[in-house]
Design an enzyme around this catalytic site. Structure first.
Site, mmCIF file in Angstrom:
data_model
loop_
_atom_site.group_PDB
_atom_site.id
_atom_site.type_symbol
_atom_site.label_atom_id
_atom_site.label_comp_id
_atom_site.label_asym_id
_atom_site.label_seq_id
_atom_site.Cartn_x
_atom_site.Cartn_y
_atom_site.Cartn_z
ATOM 1 N N LYS A 188 0.833 -1.205 0.000
ATOM 2 C CA LYS A 188 0.000 0.000 0.000
ATOM 3 C C LYS A 188 0.874 1.264 0.000
ATOM 4 O O LYS A 188 2.085 1.173 -0.012
ATOM 5 C CB LYS A 188 -0.976 -0.040 1.183
ATOM 6 C CG LYS A 188 -1.949 -1.257 1.114
ATOM 7 C CD LYS A 188 -3.066 -1.055 0.097
ATOM 8 C CE LYS A 188 -3.759 -2.305 -0.398
ATOM 9 N NZ LYS A 188 -4.497 -3.107 0.558
HETATM 10 C C1 LIG Z 1 -5.562 -4.260 0.771
HETATM 11 C C2 LIG Z 1 -7.031 -4.064 0.848
HETATM 12 C C3 LIG Z 1 -7.776 -4.390 1.998
HETATM 13 C C4 LIG Z 1 -7.202 -5.166 3.135
HETATM 14 O O1 LIG Z 1 -6.106 -4.608 3.712
HETATM 15 P P1 LIG Z 1 -5.253 -5.477 4.771
HETATM 16 O O2 LIG Z 1 -4.512 -4.436 5.548
HETATM 17 O O3 LIG Z 1 -4.363 -6.365 3.969
HETATM 18 O O4 LIG Z 1 -6.198 -6.240 5.603
HETATM 19 C C5 LIG Z 1 -9.101 -4.044 2.049
HETATM 20 N N1 LIG Z 1 -9.710 -3.453 1.014
HETATM 21 C C6 LIG Z 1 -9.055 -3.161 -0.122
HETATM 22 C C7 LIG Z 1 -9.794 -2.467 -1.227
HETATM 23 C C8 LIG Z 1 -7.710 -3.482 -0.257
HETATM 24 O O5 LIG Z 1 -7.063 -3.229 -1.400
#
Ligand SMILES: *Cc1c(COP(=O)(O)O)cnc(C)c1O
Length: 388
Positions: A188
């Protein structure tokens, strides 16, 4: 193409500050939730720039979304509206609570759910809506919030891609929704390895999330450590979860957050390089944020036009042969066996998301990429499209 010359689709950018802070945690003897997590939460609220908000650090965005729906009292018989064009985490947490996710189609150019698609899915059972700011571009939150308020529907923003993103000049996280959840997963826009942040300005929701992130215990481990009450004393008030963020992760987050404005500038610049360099090709490039707003550019999602003459899977294979890692965001929920079979979903119910999915390719875009890396990606795209 030799393996060590392969440009991966995503890589985190971790510096010496992060490494030293983690080492400091490890040496300090306090490695789970503690002072660094508290600091990271305070820094996060300061970053969003609204002191009425509370930030609650958790071990993933998935955990945070689960806590958010739990705090809002979502349960069996409730419906929660989600876009089909998202990661499965958005919908799975609805199932954790026994509620029903109702998938809706998205907009052709933004890939986001709209107030219109939301409005068509509202029933007497609708309790919440979860807009996802796809790739880091804000949903049309004004109309979505207005519609939700009108129908007494709670709003939980899945802001996993949207740090930092603005909507009409306001940071995502500071809008009039009930709860916003950010992700610090490894790929991210900033990372803690694994982690997430729940943000709300409602004290009772914040309190419930804090209690439920640590076993339903009424004081968290750090409070217990510094409190004047006996250190051994605690009370369990609900069957909670184990969702707290350890200081080892917060140590990374404190420094990633400091660097986030620079990361954002770099992503913005890289996105604009792609926008210009690929403009003459048979591609539909992602839309920019409206003038004056910030796009987080977590992803660079483009579509292969039909006249490109190349199928998406083939394009990705050819890019890999040229040493470039690409990806697809997302395989919509309605195509996954669990969601498809549980809710009898068909592609015909989501014509726009289906069409986007069939043509979508995400190009690598991350701060560790050099100018030369990006030039390689652009040259590879040109080569693959000219050889069709
Ligand atoms: C990455 C992601 C999540 C989950 O994030 P985590 O921190 O890995 O649990 C939720 N929603 C979207 C749209 C994502 O891309």
């Amino acid at each position: 193409m030799s393996a060590n010359n392969f440009l991966p689709f995503a890589l985190p950018e971790i510096g010496e500050e992060e490494i030293n802070e983690v080492a400091h945690s490890l040496r300090s003897g306090w490695i789970t939730t503690g002072p660094k997590t508290k600091q990271f939460e305070a820094d996060f609220t300061a970053f969003l720039g609204d002191p009425t908000l509370e930030s609650i650090a958790v071990n993933s965005a998935t955990s945070g979304l689960h806590l958010a729906l739990e705090a809002l009292g979502i349960g069996p018989d409730d419906e929660v509206i989600v876009p089909t064009y998202t990661f499965t985490a958005t919908a799975e947490i609805v199932r954790y609570l026994g509620a029903t996710p109702v998938m809706v189609d998205v907009d052709e150019t933004t890939f986001n759910m709209t107030a219109d698609s939301f409005s068509k899915a509202i029933t007497s059972k609708t309790k919440a809506v979860m807009p996802v700011h796809f790739a880091g571009l804000a949903c049309e939150m004004g109309p979505i919030i207005a519609l939700a308020r009108q129908h007494n529907i709670k709003i939980i923003e899945d802001a996993a891609h949207a740090l930092p993103t603005t909507y009409q000049g306001k940071m995502i996280g500071t809008l009039e929704s009930d709860i916003t959840v950010f992700s610090f997963y490894a790929n991210k826009t900033m990372t803690t390895g694994e982690g997430g942040m729940v943000v709300t300005r409602h004290p009772e929701l914040a309190q419930r999330c804090k209690v439920m992130r640590l076993h339903g215990i009424s004081r968290d481990a750090f409070d217990r450590y510094v409190s004047t009450k006996p250190a051994w004393f605690y009370e369990v008030i609900a069957p909670g979860f184990k969702y707290n963020m350890p200081d080892i992760s917060a140590a990374i987050g404190i420094h990633q957050l400091k660097r986030l404005p620079d990361f954002q500038i770099k992503r913005e610049q890289m996105a604009s390089v792609y926008q210009e360099a690929l403009a003459d090709l048979p591609l539909e490039l992602p839309v920019n944020a409206p003038v004056g707003d910030v796009h987080a550019w977590h992803l660079y999602p483009m579509k292969l036009k039909v006249e490109s003459g190349i199928e998406r899977g083939v394009f990705i294979e050819k890019m890999a042969e040229l040493g470039i890692g690409c990806s697809v965001h997302f395989i919509p929920l309605h195509l996954h066996p669990y969601w498809r079979d549980t809710y009898q979903l068909t592609p015909g119910m989501f014509p726009v998301a289906q069409r986007i999915f069939e043509q979508e390719v995400s190009l690598p875009l991350y701060t560790k990429m050099t100018k030369e890396d990006q030039e390689r990606v652009i040259a590879a795209v040109r080569q693959v499209l000219s050889n069709v």
